[in-house]
Design an enzyme around this catalytic site. Structure first.
Site, mmCIF file in Angstrom:
data_model
loop_
_atom_site.group_PDB
_atom_site.id
_atom_site.type_symbol
_atom_site.label_atom_id
_atom_site.label_comp_id
_atom_site.label_asym_id
_atom_site.label_seq_id
_atom_site.Cartn_x
_atom_site.Cartn_y
_atom_site.Cartn_z
ATOM 1 N N VAL A 134 0.869 -1.182 0.000
ATOM 2 C CA VAL A 134 0.000 0.000 0.000
ATOM 3 C C VAL A 134 0.899 1.223 0.000
ATOM 4 O O VAL A 134 1.760 1.361 0.878
ATOM 5 C CB VAL A 134 -0.921 0.036 1.228
ATOM 6 C CG1 VAL A 134 -1.903 1.204 1.114
ATOM 7 C CG2 VAL A 134 -1.668 -1.276 1.388
ATOM 8 N N ARG A 141 7.622 8.082 -7.167
ATOM 9 C CA ARG A 141 8.681 7.101 -6.926
ATOM 10 C C ARG A 141 8.163 5.921 -6.116
ATOM 11 O O ARG A 141 8.430 4.759 -6.436
ATOM 12 C CB ARG A 141 9.846 7.783 -6.208
ATOM 13 C CG ARG A 141 11.065 6.886 -5.983
ATOM 14 C CD ARG A 141 12.195 7.703 -5.378
ATOM 15 N NE ARG A 141 13.292 6.870 -4.946
ATOM 16 C CZ ARG A 141 14.376 7.324 -4.305
ATOM 17 N NH1 ARG A 141 14.473 8.618 -4.043
ATOM 18 N NH2 ARG A 141 15.337 6.501 -3.936
ATOM 19 N N SER A 287 -3.051 7.599 3.119
ATOM 20 C CA SER A 287 -1.624 7.920 3.097
ATOM 21 C C SER A 287 -1.315 9.140 2.240
ATOM 22 O O SER A 287 -0.144 9.434 1.977
ATOM 23 C CB SER A 287 -0.822 6.713 2.601
ATOM 24 O OG SER A 287 -1.141 6.401 1.257
ATOM 25 N N ARG A 324 13.160 5.930 -12.924
ATOM 26 C CA ARG A 324 12.403 4.711 -12.647
ATOM 27 C C ARG A 324 11.174 4.671 -13.537
ATOM 28 O O ARG A 324 10.446 5.643 -13.687
ATOM 29 C CB ARG A 324 12.009 4.692 -11.178
ATOM 30 C CG ARG A 324 11.423 3.366 -10.708
ATOM 31 C CD ARG A 324 11.821 3.094 -9.291
ATOM 32 N NE ARG A 324 13.260 2.866 -9.187
ATOM 33 C CZ ARG A 324 13.943 2.979 -8.057
ATOM 34 N NH1 ARG A 324 13.326 3.306 -6.943
ATOM 35 N NH2 ARG A 324 15.233 2.755 -8.026
ATOM 36 N N ARG A 351 -7.168 2.919 -4.183
ATOM 37 C CA ARG A 351 -8.089 3.203 -3.067
ATOM 38 C C ARG A 351 -8.643 4.613 -3.217
ATOM 39 O O ARG A 351 -7.899 5.585 -3.207
ATOM 40 C CB ARG A 351 -7.386 3.046 -1.720
ATOM 41 C CG ARG A 351 -8.336 3.296 -0.548
ATOM 42 C CD ARG A 351 -7.872 2.708 0.774
ATOM 43 N NE ARG A 351 -6.656 3.304 1.289
ATOM 44 C CZ ARG A 351 -6.171 3.070 2.508
ATOM 45 N NH1 ARG A 351 -6.807 2.234 3.314
ATOM 46 N NH2 ARG A 351 -5.064 3.635 2.910
ATOM 47 N N GLU A 442 -13.375 -1.862 8.219
ATOM 48 C CA GLU A 442 -12.619 -1.095 9.208
ATOM 49 C C GLU A 442 -13.502 -0.196 10.063
ATOM 50 O O GLU A 442 -12.999 0.631 10.823
ATOM 51 C CB GLU A 442 -11.543 -0.253 8.517
ATOM 52 C CG GLU A 442 -12.075 0.703 7.470
ATOM 53 C CD GLU A 442 -10.984 1.398 6.666
ATOM 54 O OE1 GLU A 442 -9.806 1.274 7.034
ATOM 55 O OE2 GLU A 442 -11.322 2.064 5.674
ATOM 56 N N GLY A 467 -8.664 -3.762 9.052
ATOM 57 C CA GLY A 467 -7.726 -2.682 9.333
ATOM 58 C C GLY A 467 -7.780 -2.349 10.811
ATOM 59 O O GLY A 467 -8.683 -1.636 11.263
ATOM 60 N N LEU A 469 -6.196 -0.448 12.967
ATOM 61 C CA LEU A 469 -6.113 0.891 13.547
ATOM 62 C C LEU A 469 -7.390 1.693 13.330
ATOM 63 O O LEU A 469 -7.960 2.254 14.274
ATOM 64 C CB LEU A 469 -4.888 1.615 13.002
ATOM 65 C CG LEU A 469 -3.572 0.999 13.479
ATOM 66 C CD1 LEU A 469 -2.403 1.523 12.668
ATOM 67 C CD2 LEU A 469 -3.360 1.260 14.956
ATOM 68 N N ASP A 470 -7.866 1.787 12.088
ATOM 69 C CA ASP A 470 -9.128 2.486 11.859
ATOM 70 C C ASP A 470 -10.263 1.806 12.612
ATOM 71 O O ASP A 470 -11.133 2.470 13.190
ATOM 72 C CB ASP A 470 -9.449 2.536 10.365
ATOM 73 C CG ASP A 470 -9.110 3.886 9.750
ATOM 74 O OD1 ASP A 470 -9.462 4.912 10.347
ATOM 75 O OD2 ASP A 470 -8.479 3.919 8.686
ATOM 76 N N PRO A 551 4.717 -2.537 4.187
ATOM 77 C CA PRO A 551 5.014 -1.118 3.958
ATOM 78 C C PRO A 551 6.085 -0.838 2.907
ATOM 79 O O PRO A 551 6.329 0.317 2.607
ATOM 80 C CB PRO A 551 5.501 -0.660 5.341
ATOM 81 C CG PRO A 551 6.188 -1.863 5.895
ATOM 82 C CD PRO A 551 5.408 -3.044 5.394
ATOM 83 N N ASP A 641 0.007 6.811 9.398
ATOM 84 C CA ASP A 641 -0.909 7.451 8.458
ATOM 85 C C ASP A 641 -2.138 7.895 9.233
ATOM 86 O O ASP A 641 -2.136 7.918 10.462
ATOM 87 C CB ASP A 641 -1.239 6.536 7.272
ATOM 88 C CG ASP A 641 -2.044 5.300 7.683
ATOM 89 O OD1 ASP A 641 -2.416 5.179 8.867
ATOM 90 O OD2 ASP A 641 -2.295 4.450 6.812
#
Length: 732
Positions: A134, A141, A287, A324, A351, A442, A467, A469-470, A551, A641
């Site tokens: 994610v 980048r 994010s 890149r 998302r 979430e 999810g 945390l949420d 991550p 985030d």
């Protein structure tokens, strides 16, 4: 710019962004840069006038329903607040509470048996098991790195992390650490490509025999164990690549005795490359810090570049300029002499923003319009560049567009998303259900009604994901007035969380999601703790999930090992017969319930939350960085985030409401922790210190997140962050 007759640009300084010029499109005021990009870059095979006409109708029809759904969230929360107030000081009665939730419509009747019916899904989502990255799509980048993370060097992942104890000596190649990496990789190969009758540590060479690849050892030749398939080979200079497949994932042995690393290996193995991130979510939401039309255009343009295949980013690394781009597919010679092509990139999902936030990029009757609706129209339109390709690398070989939709509360909101994307398909002339939806599980009301939510989108569903945390943030906010909640560090062992995680898998298996889509688990938040990740994150495939968030590309490479060690289809078959997770346990909030916390525990939790919030918010508000590696109170880097911010802010709002901390104590901690965060960012030339004035927008935003947290919609952080980020941008 192509401007239809009668739609000349005009400045709108009385509504929307005062620095933005707006143009009229079928009664909508559209930020000129957005209109230019959509009409001249995004739309392909779709008439611009027809697009705007269709989008104007979509807004006219769906904005009232969006508002009604948000009002329903508020109605339900007000009712729950009232129930908790009426029962304050009494032991929590889950049966009475459940009956109350059914009465007010928070809990809906369970649907009868149903099966997910989604069609035309790429195997990376439908049937394979592997890691999922994610990344913020606003960072080109990072976006490219994620897209290219389909393949990762195991040697590099081990050499550069704590997955192998110790560190390299000096800036160049350290042969001693290289030997340790080679030895550890050989052990891992015994899991990801096992041999029958020997180990990879004993291999001294490789040879072809007919259509087979054999390992040579001092005691003889050995074939691969059942379940490992020799797929093909490729020659690149002095290197030979042998490609194997195990548990659906590919493993590449790079044989190059002339390379520095290959010289040190008895069999000349200069690298081991693992198929890693099968899928990657390009994030427009948690994010990303996108608060105005300029930001939204930047986000959309990067996604468009990924879908066209021409996104590129030039940067300087190690004093050398690099560019890149997206990696090409991989062509192999099959054992029988034919040709095999393997994808070179992760399959990308995007998302979108949830139902709450609005944007001034498009105004209707002078008012902001739902940001999630704009995301839906633009990201799907951009993906049509991929759908129209007839040759060369594609994102979806099955001809689908994959959208992840977050922060939905219950089946009615999921059904609304189904309607929204159906309308977008109509505007763009796409067949019904071209757009596939991932539903983030979430929010508490979705968890409690997950099967009904899935049924509402059973022809589009390709993804359900927990999810932590949420979900914890919403748990705290929903029970805000029930009493003080347990400390943040105890949440992972709370009974409701286990019921939540298990219930998600139970619902996915019962509805036949495997073979149609993903059952996913959440993020590993410690990007530098790879040894710990290797030890713990195997729990996700063991839990029956066929994907889990990571991550970084390095983390994806290492997490891929777990999907060789665990056969997810076999594990899912085992779990399918267990008793479903308890809904009563799910609905029991994590309250202290009369337990007293000592002063040091409270102080430490207060400081920890204030420090992490400030460390994240200062970058979000001052620099527009929506996701970053933030040192915690002990200087350990953690990925932060908006989801991590939500849980910290809601915890402190709850403790403030119930008297565990005071407003004065919060202010004192914020000031001390601001000085600490300033010191942690001393090496950043773009950083603006918060101390000693404590009056900048970042500090004020953090304070507001705590003091206003109890009245923020569902405890979301976006409204406050957006407000103060715009203040910071206007002051810059």
């Amino acid at each position: 710019m192509t401007v239809p007759p009668g739609n000349d640009p005009k400045s709108r300084r009385d509504e929307g962004d005062p620095m933005t010029t707006y143009v009229d499109r079928h009664g909508l005021s559209v930020a000129e840069p957005l209109a230019v990009m959509i009409e001249n870059e995004v739309l392909t095979g779709v008439d611009a006038d027809a697009f705007w006409q269709g989008y104007a109708r979509l807004l006219a029809d769906l904005v009232p329903e969006n508002r009604r759904l948000l009002a329903e969230r508020r109605r339900l929360q007000d009712a729950i607040d009232g129930w908790h107030e009426a029962h304050r000081g009494q032991p929590f009665d889950v049966a009475a509470h459940r009956a109350f939730l059914e009465e007010i419509g928070y809990l809906v009747p369970e649907p009868g048996p149903f099966r997910i019916e989604t069609e035309n899904v790429d195997p990376e989502i439908a049937s394979l098991a592997g890691p999922q990255l994610v990344v913020p799509v606003s960072n080109a980048r990072f976006a490219l790195n994620a897209a290219n993370a389909r393949w990762g060097s195991l040697y590099d992942a081990l050499y550069g992390t704590d997955a192998v104890p110790g560190k390299a000596s000096g800036p160049g190649y350290d042969p001693e650490r290289g030997a340790a990496v080679i030895a550890r990789a050989a052990q891992i190969l015994d899991d990801v490509a096992p041999l029958e009758g020997t180990t990879h540590g004993a291999v001294t060479g490789w040879r072809r025999e007919g259509t087979s690849l054999l390992a040579e050892t001092p005691t003889g030749s050995f074939a691969f164990a059942p379940g490992v398939t020799f797929v093909g080979s490729a020659q690149e200079g002095s290197a030979t690549r042998y490609v194997l497949r195990h548990n659906g994932l590919h493993v590449i042995l790079v044989i190059d005795p002339a390379a520095e690393v290959g010289k040190a290996h008895p069999a000349g193995v200069s690298d081991v490359v693992l198929e890693a991130a099968l899928t990657a979510i390009q994030d427009c939401e948690d994010s990303v810090a996108a608060v105005d039309p300029e930001d939204k255009v930047h986000v959309y343009r990067n996604w468009l570049g990924l879908m066209r295949g021409d996104l590129a980013e030039t940067f300087v690394k190690g004093g050398r300029e690099m560019t890149r781009r997206l990696e090409p597919d991989m062509t192999l010679t099959a054992p029988d002499g034919g040709t095999v092509t393997l994808p070179g990139r992760s399959v990308l999902l995007v998302r979108n923003v949830g139902h709450l936030m609005t944007t001034d990029a498009v105004l209707m009757n002078g008012e902001e319009t739902p940001e999630g609706m704009l995301d839906a129209a633009v990201t799907v339109a951009a993906a049509m560049h991929d759908l129209k390709k007839t040759e060369g690398p594609r994102n979806s070989r099955a001809g689908s567009v994959y959208i992840v939709k977050p922060k939905m509360h219950g089946p009615e909101e999921v059904a609304f998303a189904n309607t929204l994307y159906g309308r977008v398909e109509e505007i763009l002339g796409l067949p019904r259900n071209t757009v596939k939806l991932g539903v983030m599980d979430e929010e508490r009301r979705t968890s409690a009604n997950l099967r009904a939510a899935m049924a509402a989108v059973k022809e589009r569903l390709v993804f359900i994901n927990t999810g932590f945390l949420d979900r914890t943030g919403d748990e705290i906010h929903t029970a805000m007035r029930a009493g003080p909640v347990i400390p943040k560090g105890e949440m992972k062992s709370a009974a409701w969380l286990a019921a939540y995680e298990d219930g998600n898998v139970d619902a996915g298996l019962a509805a036949g999601l495997p073979g149609r889509g993903q059952i996913g688990k959440g993020m590993w938040a410690k990007p530098d703790a790879m040894a710990e990740m290797l030890e713990q994150k195997i729990g996700h495939p063991k839990a029956g999930a066929n994907t889990a968030w990571v991550p970084s590309p390095t983390a994806a490479t290492l997490h891929a090992i777990h999907y060789h060690q665990v056969s997810v289809p076999e594990r899912q078959a085992e779990l399918a017969s267990r008793a479903p997770a308890s809904k009563d346990t799910l609905l029991t909030p994590p309250l202290l319930a009369g337990r007293n916390l000592d002063a040091e525990t409270v102080r430490r939790a207060l400081d920890d939350s204030c420090q992490s919030m400030l460390g994240y918010v200062v970058r979000w508000v001052d620099q527009g960085i929506g996701c970053s590696k933030v040192p915690d109170i002990d200087d350990v880097p953690l990925m932060e985030d908006r989801a991590t911010l939500r849980i910290s802010s809601q915890l402190l709002s709850n403790w403030l409401m119930h008297g565990l901390v005071t407003a004065a104590e919060v202010e004192e901690s914020l000031r001390r922790m601001a000085a600490k965060v300033d010191a942690q960012n001393a090496g950043d030339p773009n950083y603006r210190p918060m101390a000693p004035a404590f009056d900048g927008p970042a500090f004020e935003a953090t304070r507001a997140l705590i003091l206003e947290g109890a009245v923020q919609p569902s405890g979301y952080t976006e409204p406050i962050l957006h407000r103060f980020r715009r203040i910071a941008k206007e002051a810059a």
